[in-house]
Design a protein around this motif. Sequence first.
Motif, PDB file in Angstrom:
ATOM      1  N   TYR A   1       0.884  -1.203  -0.023  1.00 41.95           N
ATOM      2  CA  TYR A   1      -0.019   0.107   0.063  1.00 41.95           C
ATOM      3  C   TYR A   1       0.825   1.092  -0.176  1.00 41.95           C
ATOM      4  O   TYR A   1       1.908   1.287   0.729  1.00 41.95           O
TER       5      TYR A   1
ATOM      6  N   TRP B   1      -4.915   6.531   2.179  1.00 41.69           N
ATOM      7  CA  TRP B   1      -4.312   5.252   1.595  1.00 41.69           C
ATOM      8  C   TRP B   1      -4.819   4.724   0.262  1.00 41.69           C
ATOM      9  O   TRP B   1      -5.976   5.273   0.071  1.00 41.69           O
TER      10      TRP B   1
ATOM     11  N   LYS C   1      -5.395   1.258  -2.178  1.00 39.27           N
ATOM     12  CA  LYS C   1      -6.364   0.144  -2.125  1.00 39.27           C
ATOM     13  C   LYS C   1      -5.269  -1.077  -1.950  1.00 39.27           C
ATOM     14  O   LYS C   1      -5.650  -2.158  -1.846  1.00 39.27           O
ATOM     15  N   GLY C   2      -3.981  -0.757  -2.444  1.00 39.86           N
ATOM     16  CA  GLY C   2      -2.900  -1.857  -2.344  1.00 39.86           C
ATOM     17  C   GLY C   2      -2.753  -2.585  -3.922  1.00 39.86           C
ATOM     18  O   GLY C   2      -3.624  -2.517  -4.601  1.00 39.86           O
TER      19      GLY C   2
END
Length: 121
Positions: free
Chosen positions: A93, A111, A113-114
């Motif tokens: 991430y 952040w 979502k990876g």
Amino acid sequence: VHLVESGGGLVQAGGSLRLSCAASGLIFSSYAMGWFRQAPGKERELVAAITSGGSTNYVDSAKGRFTISRDNAKNTVFLRMNSLKPEDTAVYYCAADYYGSGTVGSQMDYWGKGTPVTVSS
């Protein structure tokens, strides 16, 4: 604000990947950026971070193998990963930190979502 990671995938041990994180909706150059990872059954951990001024930090396991960099003109942060090991398998991430150095997960403002990385032995 959107952070979108890309570049993950399946690679053999010893191989390389370059992850990218494209940011939008924020003044990218003002933010420290961090790459974190979370492996199955494990807690999220910092991998590498880069401040708005370009100073970098790495977790010990990444030193000498991974390189974090940023391109403020393209609102993108990168993580070059060399000599990958099976223990690097995780979802990676990226995150943005306005007030800090980008190293503390609980203090990150935004952040992505990876992107999954799988390293086969």
